[in-house]
Write an enzyme that holds these catalytic residues in place. Structure first.
Site, PDB file in Angstrom:
ATOM      1  CB  SER A  36      -6.627 -10.428   4.648  1.00  0.00           C
ATOM      2  OG  SER A  36      -6.289  -9.106   4.302  1.00  0.00           O
ATOM      3  CD  GLU A  79      -2.729   1.337   2.439  1.00  0.00           C
ATOM      4  OE1 GLU A  79      -3.099   2.481   2.797  1.00  0.00           O
ATOM      5  OE2 GLU A  79      -3.033   0.304   3.069  1.00  0.00           O
ATOM      6  CB  THR A  94      -5.952   2.400   4.843  1.00  0.00           C
ATOM      7  OG1 THR A  94      -5.523   1.159   4.279  1.00  0.00           O
ATOM      8  CG2 THR A  94      -6.048   3.466   3.759  1.00  0.00           C
TER       9      THR A  94
END
Length: 330
Positions: free
Chosen positions: A289, A148, A187
């Site tokens: 996840s 990310e 995030t």
């Protein structure tokens, strides 16, 4: 005359010897899949339906081996770079986001590609572009090397964004109070750690501008809040997640920060029975996840050793749903 009584007594003793010790299991809510992960997995599945196998996926679609292996079985092929994908094969970009150079290269090669970047990560990408348009240098709070972070930093030109991970990094920054600065964050960070870094930034650079709303996503914040509910009453907290999953690692840190022992596991088979010695209450959660079936797998495993009483502690309700890319809906 005494034989039946003796038999009953023997039976009572046998029952006592075979009875499993009790265990209170505090299950965090929310836990597991977030809307961005649900969407990313569905994108790969829909791509396989539309284009047929194989569908290539640049980087793990989400950081979970169980999920990745399940998609491999359906025909997904996971690669790290675009040059590993044939020109005529469809490719999906992972939920973590990619640098601008990746879709640009896919377009140059006239490839079919589907972007599964989480919309909340895409929001950070758009914020980065707007901050650069305003002439601000971006201080990005995140973990070096995380996909990310690589994706977000790749939204702007080299030299326009500086990565920091800790308060110590903030103290080493070369900027002055005259520089036009802004900040963004990954995030999936620790809410508490990030607040401390932002405080250090604003203290050193009072002029720095932040996003209108925090970048740490709702799912990350909610899962950390849920761990804060279960950890104080637990002797041990189990977090289901991958070693390369940022949000899962943060859940372990949150529990440990509250003084509770915590362990990251990928599957129920990772649990060592000795961990239960002297333990009366276990807290259980899963990173964003990790699918719910892995939670039930862990519960079943614990039931093999203990008489488990489940309790769910709710920190927040989640109803977020993200739309699929138009090309998979039309």
């Amino acid at each position: 005359m005494n034989a039946p009584l003796q038999s009953r007594e023997t039976g009572d003793i046998s029952d006592e010897m075979t009875k499993k010790p009790s265990l209170t299991l505090l299950i965090a809510a929310p836990r597991g899949f977030c809307a961005g992960v649900d969407r990313a997995i569905e994108i790969v599945e829909k791509s396989l339906e539309r284009y047929g196998a194989p569908v290539y996926v640049r980087h793990e679609i989400v950081h979970n081996k169980f999920v990745v292996d399940a998609l491999k079985a359906k025909g997904a092929v996971f690669v790290e770079e675009l040059d590993e994908v044939p020109d005529d094969a469809p490719v999906v970009f992972s939920a973590h986001g990619v640098p601008k150079s990746v879709p640009a290269e896919a377009q140059r090669r006239q490839m079919i590609y589907v972007d599964a970047t989480c919309p909340l990560v895409s929001k950070v990408h758009r914020q980065a572009e707007r901050q650069i348009e305003k002439g601000q240098h971006i201080i990005f709070i995140g973990h070096a090397g995380h996909p990310e972070v690589i994706g977000t930093m790749g939204q702007v030109e080299d030299g326009q964004i500086t990565l920091v991970e800790t308060i110590e990094d903030v103290q080493q920054l070369p900027f002055t109070t005259e520089d036009s600065l802004s900040y963004l964050t990954q995030t999936t960070l620790s809410v508490d750690d990030t607040a401390e870094v932002i405080e250090a930034l604003t203290e050193r650079y009072p002029q720095i501008v932040g996003p209108k709303a925090e970048d740490i996503c709702y799912a990350t914040s909610n899962r950390q809040a849920a761990v804060k509910r279960i950890a104080p009453a637990s002797d041990l907290v189990l977090v289901i997640g991958a070693p390369n999953s940022s949000n899962s690692l943060r859940l372990v840190e949150v529990a440990e920060r509250m003084g509770t022992s915590a362990k990251l596991i990928q599957r129920a088979s990772d649990i060592d029975p000795s961990w239960l010695d002297g333990v009366g209450t276990i807290g259980l959660t899963a990173g964003a996840s990790a699918p719910e079936m892995l939670v039930r797998e862990v519960v079943a495993r614990l039931n093999e050793w203990r008489d488990v009483e489940e309790r769910t502690l709710v920190a927040a309700e989640e109803k977020m749903v993200f739309k699929l890319p138009r090309q998979l809906v039309d």
